[in-house]
Design a protein around this motif. Structure first.
Motif, PDB file in Angstrom:
ATOM      1  N   VAL A 135       8.599   2.780  12.065  1.00 52.08           N
ATOM      2  CA  VAL A 135       8.147   4.063  11.530  1.00 52.08           C
ATOM      3  C   VAL A 135       7.760   4.957  12.699  1.00 52.08           C
ATOM      4  N   ALA A 136       8.342   6.136  12.739  1.00 49.38           N
ATOM      5  CA  ALA A 136       8.140   7.051  13.857  1.00 49.38           C
ATOM      6  C   ALA A 136       6.763   7.717  13.790  1.00 49.38           C
ATOM      7  N   GLU A 137       6.088   7.754  14.915  1.00 53.31           N
ATOM      8  CA  GLU A 137       4.871   8.560  15.103  1.00 53.31           C
ATOM      9  C   GLU A 137       4.884   9.006  16.555  1.00 53.31           C
ATOM     10  N   ASN A 138       5.508  10.151  16.791  1.00 55.96           N
ATOM     11  CA  ASN A 138       5.752  10.597  18.159  1.00 55.96           C
ATOM     12  C   ASN A 138       4.491  10.891  18.950  1.00 55.96           C
ATOM     13  N   TRP A 139       3.352  11.150  18.269  1.00 52.22           N
ATOM     14  CA  TRP A 139       2.115  11.417  19.015  1.00 52.22           C
ATOM     15  C   TRP A 139       1.654  10.191  19.789  1.00 52.22           C
ATOM     16  N   ARG A 140       2.075   9.004  19.398  1.00 51.64           N
ATOM     17  CA  ARG A 140       1.702   7.799  20.140  1.00 51.64           C
ATOM     18  C   ARG A 140       2.470   7.664  21.456  1.00 51.64           C
ATOM     19  N   TYR A 141       3.368   8.622  21.700  1.00 46.55           N
ATOM     20  CA  TYR A 141       4.161   8.607  22.926  1.00 46.55           C
ATOM     21  C   TYR A 141       3.881   9.824  23.809  1.00 46.55           C
ATOM     22  N   MET A 142       2.944  10.664  23.436  1.00 43.76           N
ATOM     23  CA  MET A 142       2.669  11.871  24.190  1.00 43.76           C
ATOM     24  C   MET A 142       1.811  11.548  25.411  1.00 43.76           C
ATOM     25  N   THR A 143       2.263  12.008  26.577  1.00 41.10           N
ATOM     26  CA  THR A 143       1.626  11.662  27.849  1.00 41.10           C
ATOM     27  C   THR A 143       0.138  11.991  27.864  1.00 41.10           C
ATOM     28  N   LYS A 144      -0.220  13.148  27.365  1.00 37.49           N
ATOM     29  CA  LYS A 144      -1.617  13.576  27.391  1.00 37.49           C
ATOM     30  C   LYS A 144      -2.509  12.622  26.607  1.00 37.49           C
ATOM     31  N   LEU A 145      -2.047  12.189  25.469  1.00 42.12           N
ATOM     32  CA  LEU A 145      -2.847  11.297  24.629  1.00 42.12           C
ATOM     33  C   LEU A 145      -2.918   9.889  25.223  1.00 42.12           C
ATOM     34  N   LEU A 146      -1.822   9.428  25.805  1.00 43.44           N
ATOM     35  CA  LEU A 146      -1.819   8.110  26.437  1.00 43.44           C
ATOM     36  C   LEU A 146      -2.768   8.086  27.632  1.00 43.44           C
ATOM     37  N   PHE A 147      -2.781   9.171  28.393  1.00 40.12           N
ATOM     38  CA  PHE A 147      -3.701   9.267  29.526  1.00 40.12           C
ATOM     39  C   PHE A 147      -5.149   9.260  29.042  1.00 40.12           C
ATOM     40  N   ALA A 148      -5.426  10.022  27.982  1.00 42.41           N
ATOM     41  CA  ALA A 148      -6.786  10.060  27.433  1.00 42.41           C
ATOM     42  C   ALA A 148      -7.228   8.679  26.962  1.00 42.41           C
ATOM     43  N   ALA A 149      -6.336   7.951  26.310  1.00 41.88           N
ATOM     44  CA  ALA A 149      -6.671   6.605  25.835  1.00 41.88           C
ATOM     45  C   ALA A 149      -7.005   5.688  27.010  1.00 41.88           C
ATOM     46  N   GLU A 150      -6.244   5.801  28.095  1.00 48.36           N
ATOM     47  CA  GLU A 150      -6.519   4.991  29.280  1.00 48.36           C
ATOM     48  C   GLU A 150      -7.888   5.316  29.868  1.00 48.36           C
ATOM     49  N   GLN A 151      -8.220   6.595  29.910  1.00 47.24           N
ATOM     50  CA  GLN A 151      -9.502   7.002  30.475  1.00 47.24           C
ATOM     51  C   GLN A 151     -10.677   6.525  29.621  1.00 47.24           C
ATOM     52  N   VAL A 152     -10.533   6.593  28.320  1.00 45.23           N
ATOM     53  CA  VAL A 152     -11.588   6.110  27.430  1.00 45.23           C
ATOM     54  C   VAL A 152     -11.835   4.622  27.666  1.00 45.23           C
ATOM     55  N   ARG A 153     -10.770   3.843  27.878  1.00 45.24           N
ATOM     56  CA  ARG A 153     -10.938   2.404  28.121  1.00 45.24           C
ATOM     57  C   ARG A 153     -11.789   2.147  29.374  1.00 45.24           C
ATOM     58  N   THR A 154     -11.646   3.018  30.381  1.00 45.77           N
ATOM     59  CA  THR A 154     -12.380   2.795  31.633  1.00 45.77           C
ATOM     60  C   THR A 154     -13.856   3.167  31.525  1.00 45.77           C
ATOM     61  N   LEU A 155     -14.218   3.897  30.478  1.00 42.26           N
ATOM     62  CA  LEU A 155     -15.589   4.388  30.349  1.00 42.26           C
ATOM     63  C   LEU A 155     -16.425   3.590  29.352  1.00 42.26           C
ATOM     64  N   GLY A 156     -15.923   2.476  28.919  1.00 43.54           N
ATOM     65  CA  GLY A 156     -16.714   1.634  28.022  1.00 43.54           C
ATOM     66  C   GLY A 156     -16.608   2.049  26.570  1.00 43.54           C
ATOM     67  N   ALA A 157     -17.458   1.479  25.764  1.00 45.34           N
ATOM     68  CA  ALA A 157     -17.393   1.686  24.316  1.00 45.34           C
ATOM     69  C   ALA A 157     -17.625   3.148  23.942  1.00 45.34           C
ATOM     70  N   VAL A 158     -16.876   3.595  22.933  1.00 39.35           N
ATOM     71  CA  VAL A 158     -17.067   4.935  22.380  1.00 39.35           C
ATOM     72  C   VAL A 158     -18.310   4.917  21.502  1.00 39.35           C
ATOM     73  N   ARG A 159     -19.185   5.904  21.700  1.00 37.27           N
ATOM     74  CA  ARG A 159     -20.400   6.017  20.911  1.00 37.27           C
ATOM     75  C   ARG A 159     -20.303   7.102  19.847  1.00 37.27           C
ATOM     76  N   ASN A 160     -19.629   8.186  20.203  1.00 38.34           N
ATOM     77  CA  ASN A 160     -19.540   9.336  19.300  1.00 38.34           C
ATOM     78  C   ASN A 160     -18.251  10.092  19.627  1.00 38.34           C
ATOM     79  N   PHE A 161     -17.693  10.766  18.643  1.00 38.35           N
ATOM     80  CA  PHE A 161     -16.444  11.490  18.882  1.00 38.35           C
ATOM     81  C   PHE A 161     -16.296  12.621  17.869  1.00 38.35           C
ATOM     82  N   ARG A 162     -15.429  13.562  18.210  1.00 36.51           N
ATOM     83  CA  ARG A 162     -15.127  14.637  17.265  1.00 36.51           C
ATOM     84  C   ARG A 162     -13.703  15.140  17.488  1.00 36.51           C
ATOM     85  N   VAL A 163     -13.083  15.490  16.384  1.00 36.40           N
ATOM     86  CA  VAL A 163     -11.725  16.018  16.392  1.00 36.40           C
ATOM     87  C   VAL A 163     -11.744  17.341  15.642  1.00 36.40           C
TER      88      VAL A 163
END
Length: 346
Positions: A135-163
């Motif tokens: 099943v296609a979900e092209n946002w899972r392949y977008m460079t900006k989002l993949l980079f953001a996901a990598e950065q979040v992993r380096t900063l420990g657990a997420v406590r709060n977020f907003r979209v």
């Protein structure tokens, strides 16, 4: 030797994304196009370097040119299906029964019940080792989002977020003018068709180790031409206890596209121009909507005879839909807290 593939559906996304992605994939050879009308199939074929080499099928092309005839061809091993939401499941099932590998567009189905039924049918009737359904979900392949996901992993657990993703879908927009989107016969309207991308992006960045488990939302219709609702504001909570606000609208005068994550060791902010990590900007040039690498990965899965990648799995797509449907259901119930089912918490 490249895999023979057919594009099923010749709408805007097929013209702008599917066709270029197939043409760029070295493992694929576009063999056929199917559409409701011969004219629309011809329009899509006109974008190929040699339209005469692509066979056209449609509902109005006469004997030997039906969807069943396309599926009967041994030289077509796979199909990309990008059809209106309500008709996709039937086309998916027919292709899988014919032994064709399938990449179907998001959302996986119009609602969770239909999606679960489709997944159960696939598991009971098709050998996933021999015949892949992605099943296609092209946002899972977008460079900006993949980079953001990598950065979040380096900063420990997420406590709060907003979209916050807000825009106004105008009546002259080319996507609004698509008849099945203009008068949706499915939940959420553009919140389903477009909002599933934002949920996928949120889930990607949060990570599979901390799924969203509860939602409580308010929804409304701000624009009378965007039924049944065009806006949802939700409070969501993850398994670890992190809480966040998800605000999506296609009927708003605001213009926002921001994902923010407060983590143990700092903050990540995804915005129009790139990603900001602990106050440091990382401009990321737009390199496409992710459809090219998505289609290429689907092709590699077939070539190497391996299971579908997790980010293309029906289960992952079902989880996206489950979160979004939870928001819509809560909105219908004036903010009632919805506990998401384990079956679509990935």
């Amino acid at each position: 030797m490249p895999i023979g593939i057919a594009i099923v559906g010749s709408g805007l996304f097929a013209k702008e994304q599917h066709l270029p992605a197939v043409q760029a994939a070295t493992d694929l050879q576009l063999t056929a196009i199917y559409s409701r009308s011969l004219k629309s199939a011809q329009d899509l074929a006109s974008g190929t370097s040699s339209s005469s080499a692509v066979d056209l099928y449609s509902e109005d092309s006469g004997p030997g040119k039906s969807y069943a005839d396309l599926l009967a061809r041994a030289d077509i091993e796979a199909v990309i299906i990008g059809l209106p939401i309500l008709v996709q499941p039937e086309f998916i099932q027919k292709a899988l029964l014919a032994g064709k590998h399938v990449l179907s567009e998001k959302p996986i189905a119009k609602d969770v019940a239909t999606a679960q039924e489709l997944v159960s049918w696939y598991q009971a009737n098709v050998d996933p080792v021999k015949t892949v359904w992605a099943v296609a979900e092209n946002w899972r392949y977008m460079t900006k989002l993949l980079f953001a996901a990598e950065q979040v992993r380096t900063l420990g657990a997420v406590r709060n977020f907003r979209v916050n993703v807000h825009s106004l879908m105008k009546p002259d927009n080319k996507y609004y003018l698509t008849s099945w989107r203009k008068t949706p016969a499915y939940q959420g309207g553009f919140l389903l068709d477009g909002g599933v991308h934002m949920v996928a992006a949120l889930r990607l960045i949060l990570g599979s180790e901390d799924p969203i488990t509860t939602v409580s939302a308010q929804s409304q219709q701000l624009q009378e031409y965007l039924p049944p609702v065009d806006t949802v504001d939700a409070v969501v909570k993850t398994q670890s206890g992190a809480s966040g606000v998800v605000s999506l609208s296609w009927g708003s005068s605001f213009s926002d596209n921001v994902f923010e994550f407060a983590c143990e060791k700092g903050m990540v902010r995804v915005h129009f121009d790139g990603v900001t990590v602990n106050g440091v900007d990382h401009p990321i040039e737009f390199d496409g909507k992710g459809v090219g690498p998505e289609v290429a990965e689907f092709a590699r899965t077939i070539v190497h005879g391996r299971p579908v990648e997790k980010r293309q799995s029906p289960g992952e797509a079902l989880a996206d839909l489950g979160v979004l449907e939870g928001m819509l259901r809560s909105g219908e119930q004036d903010g009632e807290r919805i506990q998401l089912r384990e079956t679509y918490i990935q």
